[in-house]
Write a protein that holds these residues in place. Structure first.
Motif, PDB file in Angstrom:
ATOM      1  N   THR A  69       0.864  -1.187   0.159  1.00  0.00           N
ATOM      2  CA  THR A  69      -0.029   0.038   0.237  1.00  0.00           C
ATOM      3  C   THR A  69       1.018   1.137   0.133  1.00  0.00           C
ATOM      4  O   THR A  69       1.979   1.147   0.211  1.00  0.00           O
ATOM      5  CB  THR A  69      -0.885   0.119   1.386  1.00  0.00           C
ATOM      6  N   PRO A  70       0.452   2.580  -0.163  1.00  0.00           N
ATOM      7  CA  PRO A  70       1.127   3.551  -0.349  1.00  0.00           C
ATOM      8  C   PRO A  70       1.908   3.568   1.204  1.00  0.00           C
ATOM      9  O   PRO A  70       3.063   4.609   1.216  1.00  0.00           O
ATOM     10  CB  PRO A  70       0.130   4.747  -0.125  1.00  0.00           C
ATOM     11  N   ALA A  71       1.412   2.963   2.286  1.00  0.00           N
ATOM     12  CA  ALA A  71       2.140   3.273   3.483  1.00  0.00           C
ATOM     13  C   ALA A  71       3.082   2.038   3.958  1.00  0.00           C
ATOM     14  O   ALA A  71       4.133   2.354   4.654  1.00  0.00           O
ATOM     15  CB  ALA A  71       1.091   3.366   4.517  1.00  0.00           C
ATOM     16  N   ASP A  72       2.920   1.054   3.384  1.00  0.00           N
ATOM     17  CA  ASP A  72       3.743  -0.130   3.677  1.00  0.00           C
ATOM     18  C   ASP A  72       3.565  -1.389   3.009  1.00  0.00           C
ATOM     19  O   ASP A  72       2.736  -1.424   2.127  1.00  0.00           O
ATOM     20  CB  ASP A  72       3.304  -0.570   5.369  1.00  0.00           C
ATOM     21  N   THR A  73       4.590  -2.416   3.218  1.00  0.00           N
ATOM     22  CA  THR A  73       4.462  -3.795   2.539  1.00  0.00           C
ATOM     23  C   THR A  73       3.371  -4.515   3.207  1.00  0.00           C
ATOM     24  O   THR A  73       3.220  -4.552   4.581  1.00  0.00           O
ATOM     25  CB  THR A  73       5.662  -4.429   2.474  1.00  0.00           C
ATOM     26  N   VAL A  74       2.287  -5.040   2.475  1.00  0.00           N
ATOM     27  CA  VAL A  74       1.273  -5.913   3.108  1.00  0.00           C
ATOM     28  C   VAL A  74       1.557  -7.460   3.039  1.00  0.00           C
ATOM     29  O   VAL A  74       1.538  -8.071   3.996  1.00  0.00           O
ATOM     30  CB  VAL A  74       0.143  -5.687   2.288  1.00  0.00           C
ATOM     31  N   PHE A  75       2.455  -7.831   1.831  1.00  0.00           N
ATOM     32  CA  PHE A  75       2.719  -9.312   1.680  1.00  0.00           C
ATOM     33  C   PHE A  75       3.612  -9.397   0.914  1.00  0.00           C
ATOM     34  O   PHE A  75       3.783  -8.893  -0.080  1.00  0.00           O
ATOM     35  CB  PHE A  75       1.334  -9.887   1.196  1.00  0.00           C
ATOM     36  N   GLU A  76       4.440 -10.373   1.459  1.00  0.00           N
ATOM     37  CA  GLU A  76       5.683 -10.878   0.398  1.00  0.00           C
ATOM     38  C   GLU A  76       6.159 -12.266   0.409  1.00  0.00           C
ATOM     39  O   GLU A  76       5.836 -13.031   1.290  1.00  0.00           O
ATOM     40  CB  GLU A  76       6.831 -10.136   0.642  1.00  0.00           C
ATOM     41  N   LEU A  77       6.296 -13.086  -0.831  1.00  0.00           N
ATOM     42  CA  LEU A  77       6.388 -14.178  -0.937  1.00  0.00           C
ATOM     43  C   LEU A  77       7.585 -14.395  -1.991  1.00  0.00           C
ATOM     44  O   LEU A  77       7.729 -13.850  -2.995  1.00  0.00           O
ATOM     45  CB  LEU A  77       5.157 -14.838  -1.720  1.00  0.00           C
ATOM     46  N   ARG A  78       8.676 -14.984  -1.630  1.00  0.00           N
ATOM     47  CA  ARG A  78       9.613 -15.489  -2.127  1.00  0.00           C
ATOM     48  C   ARG A  78      10.101 -17.006  -1.917  1.00  0.00           C
ATOM     49  O   ARG A  78      10.653 -17.310  -0.809  1.00  0.00           O
ATOM     50  CB  ARG A  78      10.933 -14.601  -1.763  1.00  0.00           C
ATOM     51  N   GLY A  79       9.731 -17.851  -2.787  1.00  0.00           N
ATOM     52  CA  GLY A  79      10.053 -19.178  -2.756  1.00  0.00           C
ATOM     53  C   GLY A  79       9.012 -19.730  -1.575  1.00  0.00           C
ATOM     54  O   GLY A  79       7.784 -19.708  -1.652  1.00  0.00           O
ATOM     55  N   GLU A  80       9.923 -20.408  -0.773  1.00  0.00           N
ATOM     56  CA  GLU A  80       9.266 -20.843   0.366  1.00  0.00           C
ATOM     57  C   GLU A  80       8.960 -19.912   1.615  1.00  0.00           C
ATOM     58  O   GLU A  80       8.306 -20.116   2.833  1.00  0.00           O
ATOM     59  CB  GLU A  80       9.941 -21.901   1.086  1.00  0.00           C
ATOM     60  N   HIS A  81       9.671 -18.548   1.410  1.00  0.00           N
ATOM     61  CA  HIS A  81       9.331 -17.534   2.545  1.00  0.00           C
ATOM     62  C   HIS A  81       8.259 -16.773   2.259  1.00  0.00           C
ATOM     63  O   HIS A  81       8.169 -16.154   1.222  1.00  0.00           O
ATOM     64  CB  HIS A  81      10.781 -17.015   2.734  1.00  0.00           C
TER      65      HIS A  81
END
Length: 281
Positions: A69-81
């Protein structure tokens, strides 16, 4: 006869103006600039995303997707992490089984009023000299609405209030003849002889209604935002009518609220103008 014809003419003009306003507000050019998703509190929202529209058909060695969002990261997916923002903990997901086919849509469960806003998705890919590059994929505007209903019950009947979500914190009540709000229920309260929380469902039952229970009930979340509003009429058994009218999408958040308000003001302005013109005629 002339007055009847003039009345019909003004009503037809009013309908045309209102329809024209609705069509203009959803013109193809405005839709093309951004995707929009509408949801109600407690339901699920799917924010569409497909990385193939920006990166082509070949999938990167490791899918690294970010939703912000403009304020922050909501979700992040990198491989199994995986990583989720605290306020979205346990409520957001990108289906891993669909990433290979390009689908990087964000699924938000148990949607809250505070979730409304603009979201952007990015794919992080390898750049030159082992650097990482963020590629913008999609912008989605989420509008979230509360629940509204009009209900009628007879004396002695029960009223079941839907809480809709575990984030509903309290219920407040305003009597029909009062301007003051009073606390009716708080999460964690023990059941009483007239108030009972369902052991499994998000429902609160007000038992054995009487005339003093007539008024407005609001379900509020932990931030004091309305999850639902119920206007209750308590009528004598001989005249009581079973009424449960759901008024969906009445209280939009953010820009949607301003758009809805503008449309309503336009409607009343046109109606008053037409009636004043008819009076002069």
């Amino acid at each position: 006869m002339n007055t009847v014809r003039q009345t019909r003419w003004f009503l037809a003009l009013l309908r045309c103006l209102l329809v024209g306003t609705v069509i203009d507000s959803s013109s193809p050019s405005s839709i093309a600039r951004s995707r929009s998703v509408i949801s109600t509190v407690g339901n699920q929202a799917v924010l569409p995303c497909n990385w193939k529209s920006r990166l082509g058909e070949e999938a990167p060695p490791t899918c690294h997707i970010q939703w912000t969002t403009p304020a922050d990261t909501v979700f992040e997916l990198r491989g199994e992490h995986k990583w989720q923002a605290e306020e979205f903990e346990g409520r957001v997901e990108v289906p891993e089984e669909s990433l290979g086919s390009g689908d990087c849509s964000l699924i938000i469960s148990d949607v809250q009023i505070g979730d409304a806003g603009r979201y952007e998705s990015f794919m992080v890919v390898d750049g030159v000299k082992s650097t990482k590059t963020r590629v913008f994929i999609q912008s989605v505007k989420l509008s979230v609405f509360d629940h509204k209903s009009l209900q009628s019950r007879g004396p002695g009947e029960d009223l079941v209030l839907d809480l809709y979500t575990q984030h509903s914190l309290r219920v407040v009540f305003q009597s029909r003849n009062s301007s003051q709000w009073s606390d009716l229920w708080m999460r964690g309260d023990e059941d009483s002889h007239r108030l009972e929380k369902h052991p499994e469902k998000e429902q609160l039952t007000v038992k054995r209604l009487h005339s003093s229970d007539e008024g407005t009930y609001k379900v509020l979340d932990e931030y004091g935002l309305a999850v639902s509003t119920v206007q209750l009429a308590v009528e004598e058994s001989s005249t009581a009518r079973r009424v449960h009218v759901v008024l969906d999408h009445q209280t939009p958040a953010g820009d949607a609220a301003r758009s809805s308000c503008s449309a309503l003001l336009l409607f009343w302005s046109l109606l008053v103008t037409s009636l004043q013109t008819l009076h002069l005629l």
